[in-house]
Design an enzyme around this catalytic site. Sequence first.
Site, PDB file in Angstrom:
ATOM      1  N   LYS A  45      27.145  39.000  45.183  1.00 11.62           N
ATOM      2  CA  LYS A  45      27.958  37.979  44.512  1.00 11.62           C
ATOM      3  C   LYS A  45      27.229  36.650  44.350  1.00 11.62           C
ATOM      4  CE  LYS A  45      31.674  40.238  43.605  1.00 11.62           C
ATOM      5  NZ  LYS A  45      32.187  40.357  42.245  1.00 11.62           N
TER       6      LYS A  45
HETATM    7  N1  PMP Z   1      31.200  45.739  47.452  1.00 12.30           N
HETATM    8  C1  PMP Z   1      31.608  44.631  48.085  1.00 12.30           C
HETATM    9  C2  PMP Z   1      31.484  44.549  49.582  1.00 12.30           C
HETATM   10  C3  PMP Z   1      32.193  43.572  47.361  1.00 12.30           C
HETATM   11  O1  PMP Z   1      32.624  42.463  48.010  1.00 12.30           O
HETATM   12  C4  PMP Z   1      32.334  43.703  45.961  1.00 12.30           C
HETATM   13  C5  PMP Z   1      32.979  42.586  45.179  1.00 12.30           C
HETATM   14  N2  PMP Z   1      34.395  42.578  45.317  1.00 12.30           N
HETATM   15  C6  PMP Z   1      31.908  44.889  45.335  1.00 12.30           C
HETATM   16  C7  PMP Z   1      31.322  45.873  46.123  1.00 12.30           C
HETATM   17  C8  PMP Z   1      32.143  45.154  43.882  1.00 12.30           C
HETATM   18  O2  PMP Z   1      31.414  44.353  42.993  1.00 12.30           O
HETATM   19  P1  PMP Z   1      32.058  43.996  41.587  1.00 12.30           P
HETATM   20  O3  PMP Z   1      33.130  42.958  41.834  1.00 12.30           O
HETATM   21  O4  PMP Z   1      30.910  43.430  40.800  1.00 12.30           O
HETATM   22  O5  PMP Z   1      32.632  45.223  40.986  1.00 12.30           O
END
Ligand code: PMP
Length: 341
Positions: A45
Amino acid sequence: MKALTSVLEAVGNTPIVHLQKVLPATGNAALFAKLEYMNPGGSIKDRMVKYLLENMDAAGVLNNRSVLVENSSGNTGAALSMAAAARGLRCIVTIPDKMSGEKIARMRAFGTEVVVAPTAVEADDPRSYYSRARDIAEQTPDSIYPDQYNNPLNAQAHYCTTGPELWEQTEGHIDVLVCGMGTGGTITGVGRYLKEKNPAIQVIGADPIGSVFHDYFHFGKMSPASVYKVEGIGEDYLVKAIDFDVIDDIVQVTDAESFETARRLVREEGIFCGGSSGSAMSAALRVAHRYPGKNIVVILPDSGNMYLSKFMDDQWMVANGFSLHEAERASVRKDAQAVTA
Ligand code: PMP
């Protein structure tokens, strides 16, 4: 001196590791892990937040009174917290109560105000972490609400950074991408970029049982959502940031296989990843037989650091009804003997 002017400049350029021990049961596909936990805020992120801030700076919307407000399962919140600390800004994050204490502590350590909201309510319930963030943003002067679930810059961050980086690192020798989906920013942005480079690349999502994405993708219907333990992926409603057109398949994964696979990555490969990394890797292991001789790249979004009190802990695994491998069971017995001795 080769110094960076801000920690945010350390975001991206994460390594890819060719797995040697966690291998598919059948077939000869090669598995590669992209270690997004190597980002300075501890997760993938960081990329989105850095990209958002760059865009806001270019548009002149940020000033030193700005207050960053967001709903997050903890990683966007950490990335925003890191950025806010580096820029001297106030930050408020709402988080569902199922997320680990480590994630809340990490945000607070950066100086962020954290609001914990109930997990088991509908997204449009006024108590949900989405509604709370929207309300706080409305009521806070000079607030900036990135709204990662509805912001096209989320997927664009991955289209502009993670996608090109993967293509370069693999020198174009990538046949399959596997990742989890939360907001869907990663799969949409990376998947779109890779398919533009080579339309034959297969994009596969991992979805926890209890989330609505799998059934919507395969059967066009919304099945009832239920709570599961893996953090950061899956949703109880259809998020706007996901473009299902870039996805070729969605594989359902259980909490048990997510946690077991993450623990195997730690113990057998030394890769200290989080639970959603285990979800994506178990989906990859499951489909690998379809891709003989091909290269499968799996995104590992965050670090095991955030789950030391949860699935990384043998006692927590047992207390929550998950089975351990024989070697791990022995270590629990040893721990138990040490406690009773
Ligand atoms: N894995 C974790 C631990 C996350 O915090 C997130 C984000 N919510 C994701 C995967 C998924 O990423 P995205 O929001 O880009 O789909």
